[in-house]
Design a protein around this motif. Structure first.
Motif, PDB file in Angstrom:
ATOM      1  N   LYS A 153       0.716  -1.235   0.237  1.00 32.63           N
ATOM      2  CA  LYS A 153       0.041   0.077  -0.001  1.00 32.63           C
ATOM      3  C   LYS A 153       0.933   1.386  -0.015  1.00 32.63           C
ATOM      4  O   LYS A 153       0.606   2.110  -0.852  1.00 32.63           O
ATOM      5  CB  LYS A 153      -1.017  -0.057   1.274  1.00 32.63           C
ATOM      6  CG  LYS A 153      -1.669   1.210   1.204  1.00 32.63           C
ATOM      7  CD  LYS A 153      -2.787   0.854   2.535  1.00 32.63           C
ATOM      8  CE  LYS A 153      -2.133   1.548   3.875  1.00 32.63           C
ATOM      9  NZ  LYS A 153      -3.104   1.660   5.033  1.00 32.63           N
ATOM     10  N   GLN A 159       1.208   4.250  -2.912  1.00 31.48           N
ATOM     11  CA  GLN A 159       1.095   5.582  -2.328  1.00 31.48           C
ATOM     12  C   GLN A 159       2.204   6.469  -2.958  1.00 31.48           C
ATOM     13  O   GLN A 159       2.229   7.641  -3.506  1.00 31.48           O
ATOM     14  CB  GLN A 159       1.109   5.950  -1.101  1.00 31.48           C
ATOM     15  CG  GLN A 159      -0.514   5.109  -0.372  1.00 31.48           C
ATOM     16  CD  GLN A 159      -1.601   6.134  -0.779  1.00 31.48           C
ATOM     17  OE1 GLN A 159      -1.520   6.989  -1.640  1.00 31.48           O
ATOM     18  NE2 GLN A 159      -2.586   6.276   0.128  1.00 31.48           N
ATOM     19  N   SER A 179      -7.901   7.927   2.271  1.00 30.36           N
ATOM     20  CA  SER A 179      -7.028   6.740   2.156  1.00 30.36           C
ATOM     21  C   SER A 179      -6.994   5.807   3.419  1.00 30.36           C
ATOM     22  O   SER A 179      -7.132   4.694   3.436  1.00 30.36           O
ATOM     23  CB  SER A 179      -5.453   6.978   1.862  1.00 30.36           C
ATOM     24  OG  SER A 179      -5.732   7.735   0.523  1.00 30.36           O
ATOM     25  N   GLY A 238      -8.142   2.295   2.726  1.00 32.78           N
ATOM     26  CA  GLY A 238      -7.048   1.838   2.720  1.00 32.78           C
ATOM     27  C   GLY A 238      -6.765   0.272   2.373  1.00 32.78           C
ATOM     28  O   GLY A 238      -5.915  -0.476   2.018  1.00 32.78           O
ATOM     29  N   LEU A 281      -6.551   1.766  -4.036  1.00 35.13           N
ATOM     30  CA  LEU A 281      -5.348   2.051  -4.711  1.00 35.13           C
ATOM     31  C   LEU A 281      -5.213   1.663  -5.917  1.00 35.13           C
ATOM     32  O   LEU A 281      -4.763   2.029  -6.842  1.00 35.13           O
ATOM     33  CB  LEU A 281      -4.285   1.737  -3.826  1.00 35.13           C
ATOM     34  CG  LEU A 281      -4.141   2.501  -2.255  1.00 35.13           C
ATOM     35  CD1 LEU A 281      -3.103   1.820  -1.467  1.00 35.13           C
ATOM     36  CD2 LEU A 281      -3.956   3.661  -2.970  1.00 35.13           C
TER      37      LEU A 281
END
Length: 995
Positions: free
Chosen positions: A528, A532, A560, A564, A570
């Motif tokens: 993750k 990002q 987010s 997340g 994402l």
């Protein structure tokens, strides 16, 4: 002897050595002037090593023919015996037709290429001054300049110097030339020279020590009187000298021109004096200069004239250059200038534009200069005029990642080499990649691409341009992540202070908080965090291109954090190109859309679907809402589901409005604001109508099951009925019912009132979703009258008591929910009132005018600026709507097109019927659309309704961005609003008041 039908061995050798016309080459080699060279075994190898062997051979023949009989032998002997000379001469002849022309005109100049000493390999200003020293007039100066240029080109095409050294040599030659030209001007005007001190400041590529073969030489002139001289006369003398210098370099003579000298970077550009004193320069820069002027001063360097004055100038302006990043809207100004440059490239040239196009040289230069200006305030190692030197310093200081800097360095060198070789061919100023096969082949070979040079050139060019496009903005943002992330060994981190400076330059009001958000989002080794780190450099740029970058980054962190752990979030932002940019626009444009999104973050999926931003129609929404109500266990749960649909659709509408108003990289902002207003009004009206229909169904089902004892309809009024609702509008309504057969009227009335009370309660129950306020104050007798009436009661009231303002209000009445037949019959009941036969009488017209005048004097809030109040102010919504409604009531009986609840539709119908001239109709429409957009913008930005421009600077700037104004132009926005509404008020005075 060659066997007939078979190629000669020479022909085959010529083909192998890169000749494209071997037959012509054979004929040239057979000429008597080349008799001594014909059998030389290395000649073909030397020709084959050039960019264009055919061109090189033709040039060699011309040069040999130009030699006198006595000199030709020396020339041929030197060519045969001296390999360095042979490689240099043939290299130049194979790359530059213009320099071949020069050698033919001046046959002895080949001798300058013979010398091969250490000082000759890397000449500087002193050596070039020596080469120009004997020039006593402009023509001789041109000949001497070309002679020096021969040496630079020879070292370049033979690889003795790289592209940066070549550019530096060209700048040094320009310096020597400016000094020689100034000396000629002084010699021609000794009286002027005696009165003044004059310094020539090089700017642009000459100042940065990175000049092209053919380029304007940008300069600024600084003048001062000598001791005891009159300042005004001294400046006039300095101006004459400067003008003479420019003519010496720029004018075309029998030997052509050198290059144009461009002084347009001076204060006030072409409109300003050619020469100023130092104090005049400083006064201008301190008070009037724009951001781009300080960016240009990065490269300022004294090159000719009075050295002390030149040094004083640079010392004085330098501190101002390094404070430029503290200016408001600094980054957006620089980026906007870059976009304007790209936008001005003709469409048919943009793909061939090597310098200014996307992924071109200017992208690298702008990115490097931007970083220099931001961080040069506290790091003097960045104070360089050279792009490549500055890029290296940025990498060494950790301001740019080393890998990114290396890629940009490689790309910039390749693109500059292309530019050099394109210009060298004919010594013409151009940055366009040629289209012809022969030209592309020569260009590719000149860069060392010998196998399929055209295909290889295009591949390399596109690769490097792609690198530049990808990195030129990211290098500004990526180190911000490195500042809070784990770095590979050997990498240099951006310090917290430098990261804060960069964020501040981007427009972040709280750099420390922004760094905390970046650390929370991008630190760690998880997949993750890795995604990002890929997304954030781009997102930071989009946030910076808004009025409130802090809010954008904070909103992104909150979304987010909420999503997340969902696998699709994402991935959506990474893989769906539009989704990430759309999200950035929505999060940084104001409070309303982010608040709606954060109540249900999964709605972010809308932003990645090409159809996701298209409004859902009334039927679709009502079907979804009624299905959700049917599945609910009780009325409150049912209306909560309906309000959830409303919240999602409000977000969809607001997101589409913001994205179309801002525009994205792939689609420009919508050019028709009226279409945006219509779409928002229709969408918000539809979703509110569907929500009310759901609340009505829930209230009925909770107490009466499937059928209410009385038929019931909700009539939209005001903006609701006109399909013109904004984001912050209440829903103005009337409630009408009609008892079913066999039902007591009192029982029916009690049921209708209980339904209305329950609907209003359910739609305002405190939840995470925004409430829908229902306003029934336009009913007969206003707040004093019953909340619900029967159709017969409405008929009786309107026949007996109706006032003209009530008939006017009914112009907007339209059924919105409930029994469709009852709604239709209500409209049939009121049509004669709102469109009276033969139109309004004069007394009624006077009454409407009196009401409007009283409203203007009484309802405008105390202290409000009447020129800026969107609803009640001069030329605002009320002015336009009352004017249109008066026309509807006077002419609607005869003109069917006027029988509409929509303001714009009625205005267009009035124009079509000849009731309003074209210009006046356009003026009213423009003002109404603008005032509506201002109200929508205020709600989007502040999250609460408002009728005037916000006073807080960031909010005002956000309204400006929504309305299409660039950063720093809010004053222009307010002036435009006043101008447009002032014109509209003049039309209202004429059409409504009969003035």
């Amino acid at each position: 002897m060659t066997v007939p039908g078979r190629r000669s061995s020479t022909f085959s050798r010529l083909l192998r050595h890169g000749f494209t016309d071997p037959s012509a080459a054979e004929r040239l080699l057979d000429l008597p002037e080349l008799a001594a060279l014909r059998d030389d075994p290395v000649l073909l190898d030397a020709l084959g090593a050039t960019a264009d062997p055919d061109l090189a051979l033709r040039g060699l023949v011309r040069l040999a023919e130009a030699q006198s009989d006595t000199e030709r032998g020396t020339f041929i002997t030197t060519l045969l015996s001296a390999k360095p000379f042979r490689d240099r001469l043939l290299g130049v002849l194979g790359a530059s037709e213009a320099l071949a022309d020069h050698l033919v005109r001046h046959p002895r100049d080949w001798e300058t290429l013979v010398t091969y000493e250490a000082v000759d390999l890397h000449p500087g200003v002193t050596e070039f001054e020596h080469g120009l020293a004997e020039a006593s007039d402009p023509v001789a100066l041109r000949v001497a300049y070309r002679r020096c240029l021969l040496g630079i080109a020879a070292r370049d095409v033979c690889g003795t110097t790289d592209v940066a050294q070549t550019a530096a040599e060209l700048a040094d030659l320009a310096t020597a030339t400016l000094r020689a030209a100034l000396a000629l001007a002084r010699a021609a005007e000794p009286a002027d020279a005696a009165q003044c001190r004059l310094s020539v400041i090089a700017m642009g590529k000459c100042g940065g020590h990175e000049l092209n073969y053919v380029s304007d030489v940008d300069v600024i002139f600084v003048g001062e009187p000598v001791e005891g001289a009159d300042e005004a006369k001294a400046l006039q003398a300095a101006t004459r000298l400067a003008s003479h210098l420019m003519r010496i370099c720029s004018e075309t003579t029998v030997e052509g021109t050198i290059w144009p000298v461009d002084a347009n970077l001076r204060p006030e550009g072409r409109n300003g004096p050619l020469v100023r004193t130092l104090s005049s320069h400083l006064a201008y820069y301190q008070r009037w200069a724009k951001t781009w002027e300080f960016q240009a001063l990065l490269k300022a360097r004294p090159v000719a004239g009075d050295p002390e004055l030149g040094s004083a100038y640079v010392d004085a302006v330098s501190p101002m250059v390094w404070q430029a990043a503290e200016r408001e809207n600094f980054v957006t100004d620089v980026q906007a200038m870059r976009r304007r440059v790209v936008d001005n490239i003709p469409v048919d040239r943009v793909d061939r534009e090597l310098k200014l196009g996307p992924g071109g040289l200017r992208d690298v230069e702008f990115a490097v200069q931007l970083l220099q200006l931001v961080h040069g305030r506290s790091d003097a190692t960045l104070h360089s005029g050279s792009t490549l030197d500055a890029l290296a310093a940025l990498a060494a200081g950790g301001y740019v990642g080393r890998a990114d800097a290396a890629q940009l360095d490689e790309a910039y060198r390749f693109l500059r080499a292309m530019e050099h070789r394109i210009q060298l061919y004919r010594l013409r100023r151009t940055h366009l990649v040629p289209e012809g096969e022969e030209d592309l082949r020569r260009l590719g070979r000149s860069l060392g691409l010998r196998t399929d040079p055209v295909a290889a050139l295009n591949k390399e060019w596109k690769r490097h341009a792609s690198v530049v496009r990808r990195l030129h903005e990211k290098i500004f943002y990526r180190p911000l992540l490195d500042a809070v992330a784990q770095l590979a060994p050997g990498e240099t981190r951006l310090s917290p202070k430098a990261a804060g400076q960069r964020l501040e330059a981007l427009g972040y009001a709280d750099p420390a908080a922004a760094l905390r958000h970046l650390e929370a989002l991008a630190s760690g080794v998880s997949r993750k965090a890795a995604i990002q780190r890929t997304l954030l450099p781009v997102l930071l740029g989009w946030f910076a291109d808004s009025a409130d970058p802090d809010a954008g980054l904070l909103g992104f962190r909150r979304v987010s954090d909420a999503l997340g752990k969902t696998p699709w979030y994402l991935r959506l932002l990474r893989d769906e190109g539009a989704a990430a940019e759309n999200l950035a626009r929505v999060l940084s444009a104001g409070r309303l859309a982010p608040d709606l999104l954060l109540r249900a973050p999964e709605a972010v999926a809308i932003l990645g679907d090409p159809e996701g931003l298209r409004p859902r129609g009334r039927d679709h929404l009502e079907q979804e809402v009624l299905a959700a109500v049917g599945r609910a266990d009780d009325a409150e749960q049912a209306v909560a589901a309906a309000r959830g649909v409303r919240r999602r659709e409000l977000f969809r509408t607001a997101a589409a409005d913001l994205i179309d108003s801002y525009g994205t990289e792939d689609s420009p902002r919508t050019s028709d604001p009226g279409a945006l207003v219509d779409r928002v009004g229709e969408a918000v009206t539809d979703l509110n109508a569907a929500t009310i229909a759901g609340a009505l169904r829930a209230a009925v089902r909770a107490e009466w099951g499937d059928e209410l004892p009385t038929r019931f309809a909700v009539i939209g009024m005001g903006r609701f009925g006109g399909h013109e609702l904004g984001y912050g509008s209440d829903a103005d309504v009337l409630f009408v019912h009609e008892p079913r057969e066999g039902v007591d009227e009192q029982e029916a009335a009690r049921a209708a009132n209980r339904v209305v009370t329950e609907m209003r309660r359910l739609l305002q129950v405190p939840t995470t979703d925004p409430p829908l306020l229902i306003d029934a104050d336009l009913r007969p007798e206003g707040r004093s009258g019953p909340l619900v009436r029967t159709l017969a009661s409405y008929g009786a009231y309107y026949r007996r008591w109706s006032l003209v303002w009530e008939s006017q209000a009914l112009l907007r009445a339209a059924p919105m929910a409930g029994d469709p037949d009852l709604g239709r019959r209500f409209i049939e009941l009121i049509d004669p009132l709102r469109y009276p036969a033969e139109g309004l009488g004069e007394e009624a017209v006077r009454e409407i005018r009196r009401l409007k005048a009283r409203m203007e004097s009484e309802r405008l809030p105390r202290g409000a600026d009447p020129t800026l109040h969107a609803k009640l102010g001069r030329g605002g919504l009320s002015d336009v709507e009352w004017t249109v409604q008066l026309l509807q009531m006077r002419h609607g009986w005869a003109e069917p097109g006027l029988r509409t609840t929509r303001t714009r539709a009625a205005l267009f119908a009035a124009h079509a019927a000849g009731l309003i001239p074209t210009e006046e109709a356009q003026t009213l429409d423009e003002a109404w659309v603008l005032a509506t957009r201002v109200r929508n913008a205020v709600m989007l930005v502040r999250g609460r309704p408002g009728d005037t421009f916000p006073s807080e600077p960031r909010e005002l700037a956000a309204v400006g961005r929504y309305l299409g104004y660039a950063p720093g132009h809010v004053g222009e926005m307010v002036d435009d609003y006043r101008r447009i509404t002032r014109r509209a008020r003049a039309v209202v005075d004429e059409l409504f008041y009969g003035a």
